[in-house]
Design an enzyme around this catalytic site. Structure first.
Site: not given
Ligand code: 13P
Length: 248
Positions: A210, A9, A94
């Site tokens: 993360s 994403n 999201h």
């Molecule tokens: P991170 O991997 O940057 O924490 O983001 C996760 C996310 O929101 C994917 O949609």
């Protein structure tokens, strides 16, 4: 058996030319992937990235879709507009859209039904905030998001759910593999009760928050976790490829 699905994403990162360079760097690194590989990109990047993905095993996704077929919705993008460029997946609901753009379970549901009708695969995001987790509301919050956001879906196996605890997004704080597995098991059970256990067993549920090259193996080893929705680590070709190749 559920085929794992690793999706990037990009959020509001990468101009079209930067996006093309990124997918050109990723493609050779993931050509032998055993999972479905998807990049969900900003709408304006879609034409160029779509062209760059031709002949690769990487599928294209969008980051949102409007629920109306067309009309007076300034700034919005319809399913037909996405389909014309070969988009196959779309992220819906999201937490950043819920937090900053007034997305609700009701609009998530409308967008999801529209996407399914159009033949797109929705990646529907659900997840609790830190306060909700700390006050023991995680299951209640997820149950509402599932019951409201997924109602009236005819074939639940045609969607992907992304479980993204809001407190783990972009914070470097990952849910432990056990926490993610346990919560995803609860999501699967709830979907099973709402639809059918058999369908829930076939539904793919990703973890997001993360996830990176260092922790992906442990997360992906959990029996309930069928993939990842990757933010930050999807913006660097070697990192994203390492996640895609988690089983190698
Ligand atoms: P991170 O991997 O940057 O924490 O983001 C996760 C996310 O929101 C994917 O949609």
């Amino acid at each position: 058996m559920r085929k794992p699905i690793i999706a990037g994403n990009w959020k509001m990162n990468n101009t079209a030319s930067e996006g093309v360079a990124l997918v050109k760097a990723i493609a050779p690194l993931v050509e032998n992937a055993n999972c479905d590989v998807v990049v969900c990109v900003p709408a304006i990047d879609i034409p160029a990235v779509s062209e760059a993905l031709k002949g690769t095993n990487i599928k294209l996704g969008a980051e949102n879709v409007h629920f109306a077929a067309k009309g007076a919705y300034t700034g919005e993008i319809s399913a037909a507009m996405l389909l014309e460029y070969g988009v196959e997946y779309v992220i819906i609901g999201h937490s950043e859209r819920r937090q900053y753009f007034a997305e609700t379970d009701e609009t998530v549901n409308k967008r999801t039904l529209t996407a399914l009708n159009a033949g797109l695969t929705p990646i529907v995001c659900i997840g609790e905030s830190l306060e909700e987790r700390e006050t023991g509301k995680t299951e209640a919050v997820l149950a509402t998001q599932i019951k409201e956001g997924l109602k009236d879906i005819e074939d639940i196996t045609k969607i992907v759910i992304a479980y993204e605890p809001v407190w783990a997004i972009g914070t470097g704080k990952t849910a432990t593999a056990e926490q993610a597995n346990e919560t995803i098991a609860y999501i699967r059970k709830t979907v099973g009760e709402m639809f059918c256990p058999h369908c829930a067993a076939a539904l793919r549920i990703q973890y997001g928050g993360s996830m990176n090259a260092g922790n992906c193996k442990e997360l992906m080893a959990m029996p309930e976790i069928d993939g990842g929705l990757i933010g930050g680590a999807s913006l660097k070709a070697p990192d994203f490829a390492a996640i895609v190749n988690f089983d190698k």
